[in-house]
Design an enzyme around this catalytic site. Structure first.
Site, PDB file in Angstrom:
ATOM      1  N   ARG A  60       0.658  -1.027  -0.241  1.00 56.47           N
ATOM      2  CA  ARG A  60       0.052   0.425  -0.074  1.00 56.47           C
ATOM      3  C   ARG A  60       0.720   0.854   0.326  1.00 56.47           C
ATOM      4  O   ARG A  60       0.494   1.976  -0.996  1.00 56.47           O
ATOM      5  CB  ARG A  60      -0.829   0.025   1.384  1.00 56.47           C
ATOM      6  CG  ARG A  60      -1.832  -0.205   1.073  1.00 56.47           C
ATOM      7  CD  ARG A  60      -2.760  -0.931   2.230  1.00 56.47           C
ATOM      8  NE  ARG A  60      -1.526  -2.065   2.884  1.00 56.47           N
ATOM      9  CZ  ARG A  60      -2.088  -3.423   2.434  1.00 56.47           C
ATOM     10  NH1 ARG A  60      -3.195  -3.673   2.357  1.00 56.47           N
ATOM     11  NH2 ARG A  60      -0.957  -4.871   2.440  1.00 56.47           N
ATOM     12  N   THR A  61       2.021   1.036   0.765  1.00 55.04           N
ATOM     13  CA  THR A  61       2.553   2.483   1.419  1.00 55.04           C
ATOM     14  C   THR A  61       3.211   2.873  -0.002  1.00 55.04           C
ATOM     15  O   THR A  61       3.197   3.807  -0.220  1.00 55.04           O
ATOM     16  CB  THR A  61       3.414   2.527   2.461  1.00 55.04           C
ATOM     17  OG1 THR A  61       2.783   2.215   3.865  1.00 55.04           O
ATOM     18  CG2 THR A  61       3.819   3.515   3.224  1.00 55.04           C
ATOM     19  N   LYS A  88      25.628  -5.922  -1.213  1.00 51.93           N
ATOM     20  CA  LYS A  88      26.938  -6.556  -1.418  1.00 51.93           C
ATOM     21  C   LYS A  88      27.897  -5.957  -0.216  1.00 51.93           C
ATOM     22  O   LYS A  88      28.989  -5.808   0.057  1.00 51.93           O
ATOM     23  CB  LYS A  88      27.161  -5.772  -2.851  1.00 51.93           C
ATOM     24  CG  LYS A  88      26.817  -6.436  -3.820  1.00 51.93           C
ATOM     25  CD  LYS A  88      27.732  -5.645  -5.585  1.00 51.93           C
ATOM     26  CE  LYS A  88      26.757  -5.407  -6.342  1.00 51.93           C
ATOM     27  NZ  LYS A  88      26.900  -5.199  -7.407  1.00 51.93           N
ATOM     28  N   ARG A 110      11.291   3.639   3.190  1.00 55.43           N
ATOM     29  CA  ARG A 110      11.227   2.742   4.958  1.00 55.43           C
ATOM     30  C   ARG A 110      11.871   1.718   5.421  1.00 55.43           C
ATOM     31  O   ARG A 110      12.826   1.963   4.039  1.00 55.43           O
ATOM     32  CB  ARG A 110       9.738   1.710   4.634  1.00 55.43           C
ATOM     33  CG  ARG A 110       9.080   0.750   5.045  1.00 55.43           C
ATOM     34  CD  ARG A 110       8.250   0.109   4.982  1.00 55.43           C
ATOM     35  NE  ARG A 110       6.846   0.863   5.182  1.00 55.43           N
ATOM     36  CZ  ARG A 110       5.794  -0.088   4.819  1.00 55.43           C
ATOM     37  NH1 ARG A 110       5.524  -1.207   4.531  1.00 55.43           N
ATOM     38  NH2 ARG A 110       5.189   0.652   5.294  1.00 55.43           N
ATOM     39  N   HIS A 138       4.598   5.471  11.162  1.00 52.68           N
ATOM     40  CA  HIS A 138       4.243   5.177  10.308  1.00 52.68           C
ATOM     41  C   HIS A 138       3.439   6.408  10.231  1.00 52.68           C
ATOM     42  O   HIS A 138       2.519   5.993   9.887  1.00 52.68           O
ATOM     43  CB  HIS A 138       3.909   3.764  10.347  1.00 52.68           C
ATOM     44  CG  HIS A 138       3.032   3.638   8.600  1.00 52.68           C
ATOM     45  ND1 HIS A 138       3.555   4.809   7.746  1.00 52.68           N
ATOM     46  CD2 HIS A 138       2.637   2.886   7.692  1.00 52.68           C
ATOM     47  CE1 HIS A 138       2.921   4.083   6.407  1.00 52.68           C
ATOM     48  NE2 HIS A 138       2.314   2.720   6.521  1.00 52.68           N
TER      49      HIS A 138
HETATM   50  N1   CP Z   1      -0.252   0.039   5.867  1.00 50.53           N
HETATM   51  C1   CP Z   1       1.013  -0.004   5.519  1.00 50.53           C
HETATM   52  O1   CP Z   1       1.531   0.318   5.715  1.00 50.53           O
HETATM   53  O2   CP Z   1       0.853  -1.281   4.272  1.00 50.53           O
HETATM   54  P1   CP Z   1       2.078  -1.544   3.164  1.00 50.53           P
HETATM   55  O3   CP Z   1       2.684  -2.880   4.390  1.00 50.53           O
HETATM   56  O4   CP Z   1       1.557  -2.953   2.621  1.00 50.53           O
HETATM   57  O5   CP Z   1       2.636  -0.176   2.924  1.00 50.53           O
END
Ligand code: CP
Length: 308
Positions: A60-61, A88, A110, A138
């Site tokens: 999603r993100t 590496k 991320r 998040h």
């Molecule tokens: N909600 C969320 O962060 O989903 P993803 O890990 O798929 O990005």
């Protein structure tokens, strides 16, 4: 859309103000209107280059940020740690500096390590957006969650929101707590005692171990996934037992108010923390959360780009 955020990065909800959150929501209202037009694109980030650096899995993100950037006409480059020179032995700083030397203006990252975006923000010039750092924060997920509640219930002040499940390992829980309390909501966390941090009440939230009572109490239930990949100990005997005692099932939903919103940040473990009927019920706004994620991320990108 004239105002600026108080920070040139989005590292966590802890570091932004209530006014910042409201500015993001007002900007997202306008972008939500844009992405529902036949022509969904605006030129706001033309000549801005954004790198999406994903050192951890995402559906999603990652897609939501990429769509948001493309709807704003940014140039976009995507990086996944798997298949890169990280394998590496290249460090995070070397990786990012090499990408930035190709003239990148903004970094969406991320990373499994809590604090990784903060570390980068102290070392490089680009705007940094935290797309999830380990068990820490998040922020765009919390913004889209609160925006989705606001869309259904109006002003968040005094609304009762319960976050269910694995609070201990959840960056979504922490960012939601910061966001909802800044907006004046009443926040409760509910789950097994082993998955609730000992001092969490110091963040201004109630703690409950009673799922039925909590579902009856709240206006919106945000149900979190059990994060087995982050659990180094055994926190409950089995997934079946977790589901029996702490899962949100059809019977619990039937006993709750028909106005209670059902939310989940995804990915869902159907049959563990939530049954399929609950996830797909009329009360579920899970896919609205995903839709709103694009507008929220457009707003964050637009506002941070304006801070340069
Ligand atoms: N909600 C969320 O962060 O989903 P993803 O890990 O798929 O990005």
């Amino acid at each position: 859309m004239g105002s600026l955020l108080s920070s040139r990065h989005l590292l966590g909800i802890k570091y932004i103000t209530e006014a910042d959150i409201n500015l993001i929501f007002e900007t997202a209202d306008e972008f939500k209107e844009v992405i529902n037009r036949p022509i969904k694109k605006v030129p706001s980030l033309r000549d801005v280059t954004v790198a999406n650096l994903f050192f951890e899995n995402s559906t999603r993100t990652k897609i939501s940020f990429e769509l948001a950037e493309k709807r704003l006409s940014a140039d976009v480059v995507n990086f996944s740690a798997s298949g890169s020179s990280v394998k590496k032995g290249e460090t995070l700083l070397d990786t990012v500096n090499n990408i930035l030397s190709m003239k990148v203006d903004m970094v969406v990252m991320r990373h499994p390590a809590p604090g990784a975006p903060q570390f980068l923000a102290n070392k490089i010039d680009a705007n940094i957006i935290n797309a999830g750092d380990g068990t820490h924060e998040h922020p765009t997920q919390a913004l889209l969650d609160a925006f989705s509640i606001r869309e259904q219930l109006g002003d968040l002040a005094n609304k009762k929101i319960c976050i269910f499940g694995d609070i201990l390992h959840s960056r979504v829980a922490l960012s939601n707590i910061f966001c909802l309390t800044k907006l004046g909501a009443k926040v409760r966390v509910c789950g097994p005692p082993t998955l609730i941090p000992k001092h969490i009440h110091e963040l201004g939230v109630e703690v409950s171990y009673d799922v039925k009572d909590s579902l009856l109490w709240c206006d919106a239930a945000n149900i979190l996934r059990i994060q087995l990949e982050r659990q180094d100990l055994k926190y409950f005997p089995s997934l079946r037992e977790y589901s029996n005692f702490f899962g949100i099932n059809d019977e619990l939903l039937a006993a709750a108010s028909s106005d209670t919103l059902i939310m989940h940040p995804g990915p869902i473990n159907r049959g563990v923390e939530i049954t399929t009927n609950v996830a797909d019920s009329n009360q579920s706004i899970i896919l609205d959360q995903v839709e709103n994620g694009v507008a929220i991320r457009m707003a964050v990108l637009y506002l941070l780009a304006s801070s340069k």
